[in-house]
Every structure is written in structure tokens, then in C-alpha cells.
Design an enzyme around this catalytic site. Structure first.
Site, PDB file in Angstrom:
ATOM      1  N   GLU A  15       6.313   7.042  11.856  1.00 27.81           N
ATOM      2  CA  GLU A  15       7.613   6.625  12.440  1.00 27.81           C
ATOM      3  C   GLU A  15       7.916   7.367  13.741  1.00 27.81           C
ATOM      4  O   GLU A  15       8.385   6.759  14.707  1.00 27.81           O
ATOM      5  CB  GLU A  15       8.742   6.868  11.433  1.00 27.81           C
ATOM      6  N   HIS A  36       6.291   5.886  16.630  1.00 32.27           N
ATOM      7  CA  HIS A  36       6.978   4.710  17.172  1.00 32.27           C
ATOM      8  C   HIS A  36       8.014   5.119  18.226  1.00 32.27           C
ATOM      9  O   HIS A  36       8.258   4.389  19.183  1.00 32.27           O
ATOM     10  CB  HIS A  36       7.696   3.911  16.075  1.00 32.27           C
TER      11      HIS A  36
HETATM   12  O1  K2U Z   1       6.678   1.771  10.683  1.00 33.66           O
HETATM   13  C1  K2U Z   1       6.314   0.809  10.020  1.00 33.66           C
HETATM   14  O2  K2U Z   1       5.754  -0.166  10.518  1.00 33.66           O
HETATM   15  C2  K2U Z   1       6.484   0.836   8.534  1.00 33.66           C
HETATM   16  C3  K2U Z   1       5.195   1.063   7.842  1.00 33.66           C
HETATM   17  C4  K2U Z   1       5.100   2.550   7.642  1.00 33.66           C
HETATM   18  C5  K2U Z   1       3.774   3.126   7.277  1.00 33.66           C
HETATM   19  C6  K2U Z   1       3.655   4.497   7.209  1.00 33.66           C
HETATM   20  C7  K2U Z   1       2.470   5.123   6.866  1.00 33.66           C
HETATM   21  C8  K2U Z   1       1.370   4.368   6.583  1.00 33.66           C
HETATM   22  C9  K2U Z   1       1.461   2.998   6.643  1.00 33.66           C
HETATM   23  C10 K2U Z   1       2.662   2.374   7.006  1.00 33.66           C
HETATM   24  C11 K2U Z   1       5.284   0.189   6.592  1.00 33.66           C
HETATM   25  O3  K2U Z   1       5.816   0.912   5.560  1.00 33.66           O
HETATM   26  S1  K2U Z   1       3.832  -0.661   6.236  1.00 33.66           S
HETATM   27  C12 K2U Z   1       3.903  -1.130   4.609  1.00 33.66           C
HETATM   28  C13 K2U Z   1       3.629  -0.037   3.605  1.00 33.66           C
HETATM   29  C14 K2U Z   1       4.252  -0.102   2.402  1.00 33.66           C
HETATM   30  C15 K2U Z   1       4.008   0.888   1.446  1.00 33.66           C
HETATM   31  C16 K2U Z   1       3.140   1.950   1.713  1.00 33.66           C
HETATM   32  C17 K2U Z   1       2.513   2.007   2.947  1.00 33.66           C
HETATM   33  C18 K2U Z   1       2.757   0.996   3.896  1.00 33.66           C
HETATM   34 NI    NI Z   2       4.822   0.950  12.141  1.00 28.18          NI
END
Ligand code: K2U
Ligand code: NI
Length: 184
Positions: free
Chosen positions: A154, A157
């Protein structure tokens, strides 16, 4: 409420700029935006609501992903020990980190990326984060494991960085040296 339609997708310029610090105390609008981001995560993890509104599940969300170039993030995740981490934060900053790295063995995804990008994403194994909560208190968090990975995703981002920027182009599944594998 926010839906997945309000999340901008890769190619949108706001995903590649450095977001601005939020002046504190925050405006009512900034508080409302951050609360909407947290509500999205909670809704997206509730099967009934997620199905009703076709929400893509997420454990983290950064304001630039809803086209708000401000340094605000929400994280809502139960970690590997089952502890619920729920943070809605202004101006999060990694103030220190381990030399040791970690990576998610499944690779990472992103609500702003509608394709699979395979590969390991090297992250710091442990981080210390300073931030201001949506309630206005200054906090310092010492994080490790999956929640530390989500925070780094995050905060990236907020700096215009996408997870796949970190993947080794020559050998995407080369485990970072001496890194801790994190199972999801
Ligand atoms: O920032 C985002 O796009 C949200 C992502 C965050 C993320 C963090 C670490 C690793 C992968 C993704 C979303 O949560 S993606 C969906 C997801 C759901 C459960 C666990 C991991 C990722
Ligand atoms: Ni993301």
C-alpha cells in the site's frame, strides 16, 4: 459505498505519481474518504455484500487507487495467527526496516491490476511504520509477516510503485536471497 468500479486500473496516470501528504488535522472530506476505503475492504471480505455488489476482495487499499492522490491507506486483514489488523491511516511512513527480506509465496495481486503477474515480490521482513490514525492519534507499528507485506504494497502505491516493479525480470520466481517465504 465504494465499489470495484471506483478503483482505477493500471495505465491511469494517478497510479504513477507521488501522493501528497494530508494536512493534519484532516478535513471532514479526507476522514470520509479514508472511512470509505476501510468500508470497501470490510465489505469486500463479507461474502454476502461482496457478491451483492460484485466487489473484488481486498486486504489493503491506497487513496491513489480511487484517484485521490493523497497519502492515505486502509489495511484490513487477519494475519497468520488469526489476529485482526485494521488500520485507516494518514501519512504512513516506514521509519525503519530489517535487512532481512520476505516474500509472499503466491506472488502478489492488485485491485488496480486485472491480470496475473507471476513472480516473487521481495519485501522487507520487518518494518516500523509511523502514521496518524483516522481518529487523529499518532501511532508507531512494528510489523512482520503478511501484514508487513500488505503495508509495503500500500505504501508503494503512495509513491507510484506497482508490485510488479519489484519482480526479477530475468527470473521472476527467483526467491530473494535469505528471504523468509510467507504463506497466504
Ligand atoms: O493494493 C491493492 O491493490 C490491494 C491488494 C493488496 C495486496 C497486498 C499484498 C499482497 C497482495 C495484494 C489486494 O488485497 S489483492 C487481493 C488479495 C486478497 C487477499 C490476500 C492477498 C491479496
Ligand atoms: Ni495494489
Amino acid at each position: 459505498m465504494l465499489t470495484t468500479n471506483e478503483i482505477i486500473k493500471e495505465g491511469h496516470p494517478t497510479l504513477r505519481i507521488v501522493a501528497k501528504e494530508v494536512p493534519l488535522p484532516p478535513t471532514l472530506e479526507d476522514v470520509e474518504t479514508l472511512n470509505l476505503m476501510m468500508q470497501y475492504l470490510q465489505n469486500s471480505q463479507n461474502p454476502d455484500i461482496a457478491n451483492a455488489y460484485n466487489l473484488r476482495p481486498g486486504v489493503g487499499l491506497a487513496a491513489p487507487q480511487i484517484n485521490v492522490p493523497k497519502r492515505m491507506i486502509a489495511v484490513h486483514i487477519a494475519d497468520e495467527t488469526g489476529k485482526q489488523h485494521s488500520y485507516a491511516l494518514f501519512n504512513p511512513k516506514i521509519v525503519s526496516h530489517s535487512v532481512e527480506k520476505s516474500y509472499l509465496t503466491t506472488g502478489e495481486g492488485c485491485l488496480s491490476v486485472e491480470r496475473d503477474v507471476p513472480g516473487f515480490v521481495p519485501r522487507y521482513a520487518r518494518i516500523t511504520v509511523k502514521a496518524t490514525t483516522v481518529q487523529g492519534e499518532d501511532i508507531k507499528l512494528r510489523l512482520k509477516g503478511l501484514v508487513a507485506i500488505v503495508f509495503q504494497h500500500e505504501i508503494d502505491h503512495l509513491n507510484g510503485v506497482m508490485f510488479y516493479d519489484h519482480i526479477n525480470k530475468q527470473d521472476p520466481f527467483q526467491a530473494p536471497e535469505n528471504a523468509i517465504p510467507i504463506e497466504r
